[in-house]
Design an enzyme around this catalytic site. Structure first.
Site, short mmCIF file in Angstrom:
data_model
loop_
_atom_site.label_atom_id
_atom_site.label_comp_id
_atom_site.label_asym_id
_atom_site.label_seq_id
_atom_site.Cartn_x
_atom_site.Cartn_y
_atom_site.Cartn_z
N PRO A 89 0.85 -1.11 -0.04
CA PRO A 89 -0.09 0.04 -0.10
C PRO A 89 0.81 1.33 0.11
O PRO A 89 0.38 2.38 -0.41
CB PRO A 89 -0.75 -0.22 1.13
CG PRO A 89 -0.22 -0.95 2.23
CD PRO A 89 0.65 -2.08 1.10
N GLU A 116 3.29 -7.11 8.37
CA GLU A 116 3.63 -5.60 8.36
C GLU A 116 4.54 -5.42 7.02
O GLU A 116 4.87 -4.24 6.97
CB GLU A 116 4.17 -4.99 9.61
CG GLU A 116 3.27 -5.29 10.77
CD GLU A 116 1.79 -4.51 10.64
OE1 GLU A 116 0.76 -5.02 10.65
OE2 GLU A 116 1.84 -3.41 9.90
N ARG A 158 -2.86 -9.30 -20.32
CA ARG A 158 -3.93 -9.24 -21.43
C ARG A 158 -3.29 -8.14 -22.46
O ARG A 158 -4.08 -8.13 -23.60
CB ARG A 158 -5.18 -8.64 -20.70
CG ARG A 158 -5.15 -7.33 -20.21
CD ARG A 158 -6.31 -6.89 -19.61
NE ARG A 158 -7.66 -6.60 -20.53
CZ ARG A 158 -7.76 -5.43 -21.14
NH1 ARG A 158 -6.93 -4.38 -20.80
NH2 ARG A 158 -8.75 -5.37 -22.14
N ASP A 173 -9.12 0.16 -24.83
CA ASP A 173 -9.60 0.07 -23.25
C ASP A 173 -10.10 1.29 -22.53
O ASP A 173 -9.63 2.37 -23.26
CB ASP A 173 -8.29 -0.47 -22.42
CG ASP A 173 -8.19 -1.81 -22.27
OD1 ASP A 173 -9.05 -2.64 -22.43
OD2 ASP A 173 -7.19 -2.30 -21.90
C1 LIG Z 1 0.08 -6.43 1.63
O1 LIG Z 1 -0.24 -5.64 0.53
C2 LIG Z 1 -1.19 -4.84 0.44
O2 LIG Z 1 -1.80 -4.46 1.43
C3 LIG Z 1 -1.27 -3.98 -0.84
C4 LIG Z 1 -0.78 -4.42 -2.00
C5 LIG Z 1 -0.69 -3.64 -3.06
N1 LIG Z 1 -1.74 -2.54 -3.02
C6 LIG Z 1 -2.29 -2.33 -1.85
N2 LIG Z 1 -3.37 -1.18 -2.14
C7 LIG Z 1 -2.26 -3.14 -0.79
#
Ligand SMILES: COC(=O)c1ccnc(N)c1
Length: 243
Positions: A89, A116, A158, A173
């Site tokens: 994230p 984590e 794809r 797309d």
């Molecule tokens: C553990 O990975 C995630 O929480 C993750 C990975 C890629 N994009 C996200 N928004 C979250």
């Protein structure tokens, strides 16, 4: 293209062998290998994580295990044709443009973090030797990177030549021209008193193209004004600006 995925939940990646992606594998358009990170542990508990330095909740994935796994999967990193992708994230946004960029990679190696995350030194170590992308599929947190890998692999594969039946599909797309795709319709002509827009049955291809462009512009302005704002100045013609 060869795709490797390292994860503690290999079965999460089973959908990579289904449908469109499965057919791409069967046709030799891509190779996919999923690796269990625990194969590179040496203790009876097959530990892959430990407490975070500095305290705080959760556990962090151990650098030693990841280092052995990625060394084994990537192979000699000097002039490696592989890109290492770490879904997180806390990464750069995964976009259609990035998907297109990755289509030219000979290899994509995905490191699926859980808990984590992965000790930062893993990214730092490999980033000195090869392209490493920390990538997010959106502003939300998942339990692990595996779902993000499914999203990214499908978006990239794809786009590879021969994967989609009709290459126009990828070319037209959403996002291909910087806009969201407009609405689509098929038979019946009227469904629950809702008719198909007459222009789509007119046979006037120029009018259909204009109508579709107008609907795409309207939808983009309504749902993603940021995309409109990001378009290069010459992207919209006079007719577009009248929408
Ligand atoms: C553990 O990975 C995630 O929480 C993750 C990975 C890629 N994009 C996200 N928004 C979250």
């Amino acid at each position: 293209m060869r795709i490797d995925v390292v994860t503690i939940f290999p079965s999460y990646l089973a959908p990579l062998r289904e449908a469109l992606l499965g057919r791409a594998i069967d046709r030799g358009l891509i190779e996919v290998a999923v690796h269990d990170l625990r194969d590179w542990t040496h203790d009876v508990h097959q530990a892959v994580d430990d407490s975070p330095y500095g305290g705080g909740p959760g556990m962090v994935m151990k650098p030693q295990v990841w280092g052995e796994a990625l060394d084994s999967v990537i192979g000699p990193v000097i002039d490696s044709p592989a890109r290492l992708v770490v879904p997180t994230p806390a990464g750069r946004p995964f976009t259609q443009q990035l998907a297109h960029e990755w289509t030219s990679a000979e290899r994509l190696v995905f490191a699926c973090g859980r808990y984590e995350g992965i000790d930062q030194r893993v990214v730092d170590h490999y980033a000195q030797r090869m392209p490493v992308d920390e990538v997010s599929i959106g502003d939300y947190v998942l339990v692990g990177g595996e779902v993000a890998v499914l999203v990214m692999v499908e978006a990239v594969v794809r786009l590879l030549p021969g994967v989609l039946g009709n290459p126009r599909s990828a070319a037209e797309d959403s996002f291909s021209d910087g806009l969201l795709e407009g609405p689509a319709y098929t038979r019946p002509e009227v469904w629950r008193d809702l008719p198909v827009p007459p222009v789509l049955r007119s046979g006037d291809h120029a009018a259909v193209d204009r109508w579709r462009r107008d609907r795409a512009l309207e939808r983009t302005a309504r749902l993603r004004p940021d995309l409109l704002a990001a378009l290069p100045p010459d992207a919209l013609d006079e007719a577009d600006r009248a929408v």
